[in-house]
Write a protein that holds these residues in place. Structure first.
Motif, mmCIF file in Angstrom:
data_model
loop_
_atom_site.group_PDB
_atom_site.id
_atom_site.type_symbol
_atom_site.label_atom_id
_atom_site.label_comp_id
_atom_site.label_asym_id
_atom_site.label_seq_id
_atom_site.Cartn_x
_atom_site.Cartn_y
_atom_site.Cartn_z
ATOM 1 N N VAL A 165 41.497 27.161 35.428
ATOM 2 C CA VAL A 165 42.195 25.909 34.795
ATOM 3 C C VAL A 165 42.421 26.189 33.218
ATOM 4 C CG1 VAL A 165 41.610 24.315 36.267
ATOM 5 C CG2 VAL A 165 40.364 24.639 34.269
ATOM 6 N N ASP A 166 43.603 25.846 32.584
ATOM 7 C CA ASP A 166 43.669 26.206 31.032
ATOM 8 C C ASP A 166 43.060 24.978 30.463
ATOM 9 O OD1 ASP A 166 44.716 25.916 28.321
ATOM 10 O OD2 ASP A 166 46.613 26.808 29.063
ATOM 11 N N ILE A 167 41.847 25.377 30.017
ATOM 12 C CA ILE A 167 40.949 24.396 29.402
ATOM 13 C C ILE A 167 41.511 23.598 28.299
ATOM 14 C CG2 ILE A 167 38.657 23.631 28.578
ATOM 15 C CD1 ILE A 167 37.756 26.405 30.021
ATOM 16 N N ALA A 168 42.045 24.185 27.242
ATOM 17 C CA ALA A 168 42.777 23.552 26.200
ATOM 18 C C ALA A 168 43.905 22.558 26.470
ATOM 19 C CB ALA A 168 43.197 24.532 25.496
ATOM 20 N N ALA A 191 28.579 33.305 28.241
ATOM 21 C CA ALA A 191 28.748 34.588 27.777
ATOM 22 C C ALA A 191 30.399 35.040 28.351
ATOM 23 C CB ALA A 191 28.090 35.457 28.580
ATOM 24 N N VAL A 192 30.944 34.048 28.767
ATOM 25 C CA VAL A 192 32.206 34.557 29.038
ATOM 26 C C VAL A 192 33.016 33.550 28.502
ATOM 27 C CG1 VAL A 192 33.949 34.893 31.234
ATOM 28 C CG2 VAL A 192 31.914 35.928 31.212
ATOM 29 N N THR A 193 33.084 32.102 28.935
ATOM 30 C CA THR A 193 33.948 31.283 28.570
ATOM 31 C C THR A 193 33.069 30.006 27.991
ATOM 32 O OG1 THR A 193 35.427 31.774 29.920
ATOM 33 C CG2 THR A 193 35.799 29.422 28.864
ATOM 34 N N ARG A 194 33.374 29.542 26.665
ATOM 35 C CA ARG A 194 32.608 28.119 26.184
ATOM 36 C C ARG A 194 33.564 27.092 26.390
ATOM 37 N NH1 ARG A 194 29.550 31.348 21.204
ATOM 38 N NH2 ARG A 194 29.508 33.510 22.300
ATOM 39 N N TYR A 288 40.712 38.425 41.664
ATOM 40 C CA TYR A 288 39.639 38.757 40.533
ATOM 41 C C TYR A 288 40.340 38.624 39.119
ATOM 42 C CZ TYR A 288 36.351 41.277 38.049
ATOM 43 O OH TYR A 288 35.330 41.450 37.037
ATOM 44 N N PRO A 289 39.878 37.847 38.387
ATOM 45 C CA PRO A 289 40.715 37.476 37.091
ATOM 46 C C PRO A 289 40.611 38.731 36.216
ATOM 47 C CG PRO A 289 38.884 35.841 37.449
ATOM 48 C CD PRO A 289 38.437 36.783 38.571
ATOM 49 N N GLY A 290 40.082 39.838 36.659
ATOM 50 C CA GLY A 290 40.262 41.058 35.825
ATOM 51 C C GLY A 290 41.470 41.972 36.420
ATOM 52 N N LEU A 291 41.844 41.657 37.384
ATOM 53 C CA LEU A 291 43.132 42.527 38.128
ATOM 54 C C LEU A 291 44.447 41.661 37.687
ATOM 55 C CD1 LEU A 291 42.156 42.969 41.646
ATOM 56 C CD2 LEU A 291 41.791 44.672 39.594
ATOM 57 N N PRO A 292 45.357 42.605 36.850
ATOM 58 C CA PRO A 292 46.687 41.992 36.634
ATOM 59 C C PRO A 292 47.339 41.516 37.973
ATOM 60 C CG PRO A 292 46.207 44.485 35.851
ATOM 61 C CD PRO A 292 45.264 43.981 36.749
ATOM 62 N N SER A 293 46.717 41.721 39.003
ATOM 63 C CA SER A 293 47.810 40.808 40.169
ATOM 64 C C SER A 293 47.176 39.555 40.444
ATOM 65 C CB SER A 293 47.238 41.665 41.472
ATOM 66 O OG SER A 293 45.710 41.905 41.627
ATOM 67 N N HIS A 294 46.117 39.228 39.748
ATOM 68 C CA HIS A 294 45.734 37.794 39.728
ATOM 69 C C HIS A 294 46.812 36.772 39.011
ATOM 70 C CE1 HIS A 294 43.525 34.031 38.865
ATOM 71 N NE2 HIS A 294 42.477 34.328 39.704
ATOM 72 N N PRO A 295 47.164 35.770 39.774
ATOM 73 C CA PRO A 295 48.260 34.928 39.208
ATOM 74 C C PRO A 295 48.098 34.409 37.851
ATOM 75 C CG PRO A 295 47.742 34.412 41.567
ATOM 76 C CD PRO A 295 46.564 35.449 41.085
ATOM 77 N N GLN A 296 46.771 34.209 37.419
ATOM 78 C CA GLN A 296 46.655 33.495 35.996
ATOM 79 C C GLN A 296 45.760 34.799 35.309
ATOM 80 O OE1 GLN A 296 44.467 30.740 38.162
ATOM 81 N NE2 GLN A 296 45.486 29.304 37.049
ATOM 82 N N LEU A 299 46.149 33.949 31.646
ATOM 83 C CA LEU A 299 45.250 32.843 31.177
ATOM 84 C C LEU A 299 43.705 33.620 30.960
ATOM 85 C CD1 LEU A 299 44.585 29.892 30.563
ATOM 86 C CD2 LEU A 299 44.175 29.279 32.939
ATOM 87 N N ALA A 300 43.292 34.379 32.047
ATOM 88 C CA ALA A 300 42.041 34.766 31.825
ATOM 89 C C ALA A 300 41.772 35.916 30.766
ATOM 90 C CB ALA A 300 41.840 35.785 33.213
ATOM 91 N N GLU A 301 42.853 36.466 30.377
ATOM 92 C CA GLU A 301 42.867 37.295 29.068
ATOM 93 C C GLU A 301 42.527 36.423 27.751
ATOM 94 O OE1 GLU A 301 43.754 41.362 28.717
ATOM 95 O OE2 GLU A 301 42.148 40.582 30.079
ATOM 96 N N ARG A 302 43.113 35.292 27.644
ATOM 97 C CA ARG A 302 43.350 34.184 26.677
ATOM 98 C C ARG A 302 41.749 33.399 26.820
ATOM 99 N NH1 ARG A 302 48.263 32.551 28.613
ATOM 100 N NH2 ARG A 302 47.266 30.314 28.683
#
Length: 405
Positions: A165-168, A191-194, A288-296, A299-302
């Motif tokens: 989910v887009d937290i912001a 360590a990954v998201t705050r 897996y959020p680290g794969l470019p194939s993940h639909p989001q 967002l994971a990168e941001r």
């Protein structure tokens, strides 16, 4: 201390040298009661003069819990934290504190089973309305919000299908409707998201998982602004008695010291395993959020500093693959939980999840199946050699029963 780096805070936050012994590492204070000046301690928590008595009775707070709460707050950039005996104790404690009869809570359509069972089970009996929405779709959230919505409850990445989910954006939408946002960050950790830095009002964790890291201590935590955390501690924390034991606090503090390097290792291993699975001919899809194939992926990168260590994947013949896991896997263990040093695999069938979490309407079930199909397997990648993990899964994928040959 707030100016120090994350890894330094993970080691030093919340502790100082023992003033008597000079011990560098924290001691375990097992006492259930603490002496104080005459007249400062009463027969109940409300009768104790808090400003003069840091600790009176361990159910109301003890030195190891205070150390852990201080460290957790520093790691997440929160004003305060409250620890609980388990993750679901933290989740249910926050919901019971924030919500009142007549309030509406909007929960993610894909949620940890314990959250789903609690919100669809107990909360309605208390006069609290519960709604479900795809929190990754702001239009769906907008349509599900009500004038009496008090709280939006999200997970990112969500358990078990690793949707984000887009937290912001979600925080902005919730706040514009007069609601607060809580994010379960167990799969990510600070360590990954705050989440608080993206506008969330509360963040909850199962400390049992990545934060403790060794699978030997139950625990949970809620973090947020000082005033609501103080209310949560004095109310739900004291009166429902979900106190985290000193020994488990100490174990989780020990685990937090290695959290940054463990999360990096989990992500490195999970990335290799996810790539291996994505290229395997008997694997249909990988989330897996680290794969470019993940639909989001964007967002994971941001929003995530690393993709963490959880993977979900579907195979060509779910039943054939699942039936022989016990005999074919040598490194992975078929078990619940996650975030351990050891790698774990768990089956998740869509029909089973529908019975044990939320019974979704046709549209939300369609969205769920678009991610998960009829069923998938969830991996928690541990600290083993990634090559061994790939070999282990490779054998399991290729050595199945007749339909696989």
């Amino acid at each position: 201390m707030t100016q120090l780096g994350f890894s330094t805070l993970a080691v030093h936050g919340g502790t100082e040298l023992d003033p008597v012994t000079g011990a560098v590492t924290p001691s375990i204070a097992t006492s259930v009661t603490f002496a104080a000046e005459y007249g400062t301690i009463g027969f109940s928590a409300e009768a104790t003069v808090d400003e003069d008595v840091p600790f009176a009775y361990a159910r109301e707070g003890h030195p190891n819990a205070a150390q852990l709460e201080h460290r957790l707050a520093l790691l997440d950039g929160a004003e305060a934290a409250v620890v609980f005996s388990t993750g679901i104790a933290a989740i249910s404690g926050l919901l019971l504190d924030v919500l009142s009869p007549g309030d509406h809570v909007l929960v993610s359509d894909i949620s940890y089973a314990g959250t789903a069972e609690f919100t669809r089970g107990l909360l309605p009996s208390l006069g609290i309305e519960v709604g479900v929405a795809d929190l990754s779709d702001l239009d769906d959230v907008q349509a599900a919000l009500r004038p009496n919505t008090r709280l939006v409850y999200a997970e990112t990445p969500c358990n078990p299908v690793l949707k984000l989910v887009d937290i912001a954006a979600l925080a902005d939408l919730a706040h514009r409707h007069g609601a607060e946002l809580c994010v379960d960050g167990t799969f990510a950790t600070p360590a990954v998201t705050r989440p608080l830095r993206f506008g969330a009002d509360y963040v909850v964790y199962s400390l049992t998982k990545y934060m403790g890291g060794h699978g030997d201590a139950l625990g949970g935590a809620v973090l947020g602004r000082a005033e609501p955390m103080d209310r949560l501690r004095r109310g739900i924390g004291v009166h429902l008695g979900g106190t985290l034991s000193p020994f488990n606090c100490w174990l989780i503090m020990r685990g937090l010291e290695t959290l940054p390097i463990r999360m990096a290792a989990y992500a490195e291993g999970a990335t290799r395993v996810a790539r291996f699975l994505e290229e395997h001919p008997r694997v249909r899809s990988v989330r897996y959020p680290g794969l470019p194939s993940h639909p989001q992926y964007d967002l994971a990168e941001r929003q995530m500093s690393s993709p963490s260590g959880m993977i979900s994947f579907t195979v060509a013949d779910h039943d054939a693959f699942g039936a022989g896991l016990k005999d074919r896997l040598e490194v992975f263990r078929y078990a619940a939980s996650l975030g351990l040093s050891r790698s774990l695999i768990l089956e998740a069938r869509t029909d089973d999840l529908q019975r044990t979490t939320f019974k979704l309407d046709d549209e939300h079930l369609r969205r769920y199946r678009a991610w998960a199909g009829d069923g998938f397997f969830r991996l928690s990648i541990g600290l083993e050699d990634p090559g061994d993990l790939c070999d282990d899964l490779g054998r399991a994928l290729m050595e199945g029963s007749d339909p696989w040959r």
